[in-house]
Structure formats: C-alpha cells, structure tokens
Design an enzyme around this catalytic site. Sequence first.
Site, short mmCIF file in Angstrom:
data_model
loop_
_atom_site.label_atom_id
_atom_site.label_comp_id
_atom_site.label_asym_id
_atom_site.label_seq_id
_atom_site.Cartn_x
_atom_site.Cartn_y
_atom_site.Cartn_z
N GLY A 36 0.83 -1.20 0.00
CA GLY A 36 0.00 0.00 0.00
C GLY A 36 0.86 1.25 0.00
N ARG A 80 -20.93 12.31 11.95
CA ARG A 80 -21.51 11.73 10.74
C ARG A 80 -22.64 10.73 11.02
NH1 ARG A 80 -15.83 11.07 7.42
NH2 ARG A 80 -15.59 13.31 7.22
N GLU A 138 -6.31 2.79 7.33
CA GLU A 138 -7.71 2.34 7.39
C GLU A 138 -7.81 0.83 7.49
OE1 GLU A 138 -10.25 4.30 4.50
OE2 GLU A 138 -11.93 2.95 4.95
#
Length: 646
Positions: free
Chosen positions: A51, A341, A436
């Site tokens: 990544g 959120r 993440e």
Amino acid sequence: MTMTDYYTLGDPVADTKAPDGPIETRWERRRFGAKLVNPANKRKLTVIVVGTGLAGGSAAATLGELGYQVKSYCYQDSPRRAHSIAAQGGINAAKNYRNDGDSVHRLFYDTVKGGDFRSRESNVHRLAQISVQIIDQCVAQGVPFAREYGGLLDTRSFGGAQVSRTFYARGQTGQQLLLGAYQALERQIAAGTVTMHDRHEMLELIIVDGRARGIVVRDLVTGEISTEFADAVVLASGGYGNVFFLSTNAKGCNVTASWRAHRKGALFANPCYTQIHPTCIPVSGDHQSKLTLMSESLRNDGRVWVPKAKGDNRVPADIPEDERDYYLERIYPAFGNLVPRDIASRAAKNVCDEGRGVGPGGLGVYLDFAAAIGRLGRDAVEAKYGNLFEMYQRITGEDPYTTPMRIYPAVHYTMGGLWVDYDLQSTIPGLFVIGEANFSDHGANRLGASALMQGLADGYFVLPNTIGDYLAAGPFPKLDAENAEVAEARKLVEDRIEKLLAINGDRTVDSFHRELGRIMWEYCGMERTDAGLRKAISEIRELKAEFWQRAKVPGDGEGLNQSLERAGRVADFFELAELMCIDALHREESCGGHFRAESQTEEGEAQRDDDTFSYVAAWEFGGDTPVLHKEDLTFEYVHPSQRSYK
Ligand SMILES: Cc1cc2nc3c(=O)[nH]c(=O)nc-3n(C[C@H](O)[C@H](O)[C@H](O)COP(=O)(O)OP(=O)(O)OC[C@H]3O[C@@H](n4cnc5c(N)ncnc54)[C@H](O)[C@@H]3O)c2cc1C
C-alpha cells in the site's frame, strides 16, 4: 437459528503492549521500553509494505529513511494514485492555533466520545499527541495547507467538535498530503532503500515458522506470480467500503490483502462498524458504479434542511423560510450542522422516511449555501469550496451557488479492520497493519478529518518506532521458493486463479457485486435488525454459492485481466460480508455507525449497552462459523455516557 449457530466463543484477546499508568506518558514509555535496532543492522532487515496511500507511503518512506530495506507494493500504476488522493476536507490536529480551547486532551476526548466509547483510550490519546507533529512534518515537506491572510495556517471545523482544528488544502487535502508522502517515498527510491513495485497485487500472506515472512503477488501486467520475502510485513491496504458496491471509495478499494491475512490467522476486529457519510451526491439510477462525496467541510457554511411538510415538491427557492426545517440545528442546537456523521446520516434518513426528502425518490436533503453567500460573499465561498462546487455541478448539472445541493448518506469509511495491538502488530507475529486497514482508533464512528491523521500518525510516527521492537530479533532465516510453507502459499494463489477462470459461467462478476452491495445496504447499512441480518446472511450464502457456479471471468491469467482481478476481490467481499453481518447480528446494542433498530433511545438515538458490549469483537476465521474473541475496553479518563450533541 440460534446465535451460536452463527459463531462460537473463543478466549479473550488482550493488548499486551499498551503501557498503563498516566496516559500522557504512555507513548513515551512504550518507545523507551521498545528494543532498538542499530543503524548497521537496519540495513540487513527487509520490510514489505503493501500500500502506498497516506499510511503505506509515509511508512515506506520513513522506514527507508531509517535505513531498512523496504519493498513497496500497490496495484495502481503509480504510488500516488492510491485512494488517499481523493480525500477532500482536511486533517485534524490539536495545535490550538485558534486559541479556541483546543488541546491534546480535548481531541482525545472528542475522538473517544465521537467513536461512541468503543475505542481504546491509549491509542486515541497517542493519536491526539502525534497529531501536532504531523502538521509540522507535512509543512516541512512543503504541503501547501491553506493559510490566513497573516500567513498562519488556517483551520476549519469538522463534525463532532466545537473547536476549529481541521487543517486543509482547499478540497484536495488528501492529494496534497499524498504528494508530500510520495516525494519522501521517491527520495528513498532514488536513494536505493525502497524498491517500488506498482501494478502488483498481493494475493496471499506467507507465514513461516509462525511469523509473517512475505507475500505472494501477481504482476497485473504480465500475470506473473512471484513470492517476495522480508523480515516483517506491513499491510496498509486501505478500507473495505466497496463491499457495498456503491460507496465513495475509489473503485479499486478492496479487502483482499486483509482478508488473505485473516484467513491465515489474523483476527478481524469490529467488521460491522461502517461509516455512512451524510453528505454525498444521491444515487441517481441503476447505472451507477460509484458515489461522490461532498466533503464534510461544507457543513461549516452549508445549512441542512428539508421542507416542513411531507411531499412538498416545490423548487427550494419557492419554499419560504418558515416552511423549512433546519432539522440538525433544531434537534442538536449545540453542534447544529456539525454533529458527527453517524448522527447526521441517521437524521437525514429519518426525515426522508417521514416523506420529507427531496429530489428523485425523496432520497435527498438540501445543503444550502445561500446564507453563507449572503454573509461572506460568493468569492469567499468559492475560495473555500470552489472545486467541490464545480464537481457537484459537473455531476448533477445544478449550480450550487444558486440552488441548494441535494445530498444523501452513502458508505464512506470502515472503522473495522485487522486487529492490532498498541504496536500496530496483528495476531500474526511480524504482520503489522496501519491506516484504514486496521481497526485501531475510531471505535464505532470516525470523526471527520481523523482518517488522514491516523494514517499519517501510523506511517510517519508509530510504526517506525514499534516495528524495531520486533525486528530486533531478526534478521530471520533466509527463505526460498522451495520452502514448504512458501510453496503452499503460492499454490493457494495459483489454484484460486485457476478455479475462478474455470467457472466459465454466464453472469458478470459486477452483477454479483452489485447484488451483494444491495443486500448489504438494505440489511447491514444505516439501520440493522435481527431479522434483516439473518436474512442477509442467508441471501449472501446463496449468492456466494451461485457466484462460484455462474460467474463469468473471461480471458486468462497470463497477462492483464481486470475481470480476473475483480473476480478475486469480489470473492473475498462475499466472505467479508458474511462476517460483517454476523458481527452486526451478535452486537445487539447500537453504537456509533452501528444502529440496531431494536436498541434506541426514546428520541431515536443509538442506545449502547455498556454492561454487555463494551468490547472489541475480534473474529478468528472459521469458515461459516467464525470464532469471537473479546477484548475488554476500559475507560479511565473519558467515562462512557449517553452521547449528546444537543
Ligand atoms: C472521497 C473521500 C474523501 C475523504 N476525505 C477525507 C478527509 O478529508 N479527511 C480524512 O481524514 N479522511 C478522509 N477520507 C478517508 C481517507 O481518505 C482514507 O481513510 C485514507 O486515505 C486511507 O488511507 P490508507 O493509506 O489507509 O489507504 P489507501 O489510500 O486506500 O491506500 C491503499 C493502498 O493499498 C494498496 N493495496 C490495497 N490492496 C492491495 C493488494 N492486495 N496488493 C497491493 N496493493 C494493495 C493500494 O494500491 C493503495 O496503494 C476520505 C475518503 C473518501 C472516500
């Protein structure tokens, strides 16, 4: 079926690396307690980083700078095309430049509370401490953060905070931060400490003698399969929101790297914690393969509203002020449009369920800038949000300067991920997980602008300090392709590719993915119920069986074959989806983004059950019957309470 038909209960899991004692000095004490590797020995140690987003890019660059030999992998054609480049709104840091009452402790507090008391205090406190260093690091690299007239770095507000601590570069913060990390990475590539392998996909983890020692990768251009070795492996492979098919994530985002590690023994934590972002451009039909975020930063100045009356389909300009319901300002006066959120998404769903939604199908609410334009002027609004407005106009054909945006919640981020300890090491020795892809810091709901903060904290600061403690025992014995465990990992990849190509069915992989996404959105999306989740599990199992009989994967494995790439990723999404639903089914409380309809307060807010569910659910792979390991959460500094943003 009873609950135990879905899973079995294993031993508890504990984070043995986090120091106890005063929280302010835990990170310092852990760093001091960790073993060091001397510079001459670093050159003899190899680390694989999968990544090149903000987490992986920053980690590879920093490990290279420290002197390790780093091998870096991504499936894009350039490391700087990682999904992080899409991040829009900003990055949090407790700098308190505004003198508005911010501090490390307040960022820590906001994040633990924002995560609905389902994250670890030690991790979150460290994150808040490091946030300050990240900004300095990025400024030193030349990241062009927005500045005020006087030259100081500017900030804005994000949800779940009453201070202004979000640093930004217009609506392109991720891009600018990634360019900073990418330049640092390129420098190490030129210096010879990092070798870059783009267009390579990790398809299996190699474990030898109980340690993560490498990966099996496929060259996506030539189709060649190879085995790559190292003394430690770092996964920075991003989130899995695309299990829902439609999400704001880049189309390529997938779970394969994490899932392959999970199948080999890495525990997967809180898979059901998904973030549904309140401000996205609504779905416009069946043809779509992707959704677009309208950054949370827009809620600094945009006001969210719907008509007071059901079925009012007048154009917004014809609806007078006193017939509008600015429902977030009404229900949550203390935070107004900047509630977190999960709260804003549920509120949008509720008003739409009441029949007050706007736009096609009634699945939308307005985000209105008229007041801000009146107060600040169009030029000021354009300077702050110009590129977002332009993006909105290009996609919808509507001009947000003159008519309110229409927005609706969409899948955006996954708080769940591979379980890691305080050192960011998974349950497989030598396998570290950052960004993440891990579960570590956000609990059941991530606050806006905290993902970039976490990815860069992990990559620039945490991992480079903690991995040495593990690597000090290396270098580990040399490996080659003849090793039985290596050969077995490679064979797994070859067999799977062969199996996918051999199905030769009559239904596209995308159609399976779209249907899987529909099931997940319907039953494991914004609202979940016991009956719905059971139904979802059985539908996913049926669809998965059909996939392996009817999927059509054209072409062969000998070269570029994007259908084959997609098929492998969708096959993993099926298994993940099942686990997500089992996790959501077993967690009979509501918390953060996980809203169980059976567990709500009288006012319709998430009702936690701390006595029963104050733990991280860390799942061991077990095919149809995963094994649940619980990590108890303890709170010494921020005491769990019913979250209130009123
Ligand atoms: C539209 C959008 C806007 C956002 N805006 C913000 C924001 O303003 N602020 C904020 O804090 N957060 C924001 N987020 C969230 C944030 O962007 C992400 O959480 C973060 O960028 C993830 O970074 P990462 O490095 O962990 O993973 P990613 O950037 O997703 O990188 C993953 C990397 O892993 C590689 N990879 C994956 N699997 C494999 C494999 N099998 N083999 C080889 N390589 C592999 C990929 O090639 C890629 O290089 C936003 C998210 C979206 C979707």
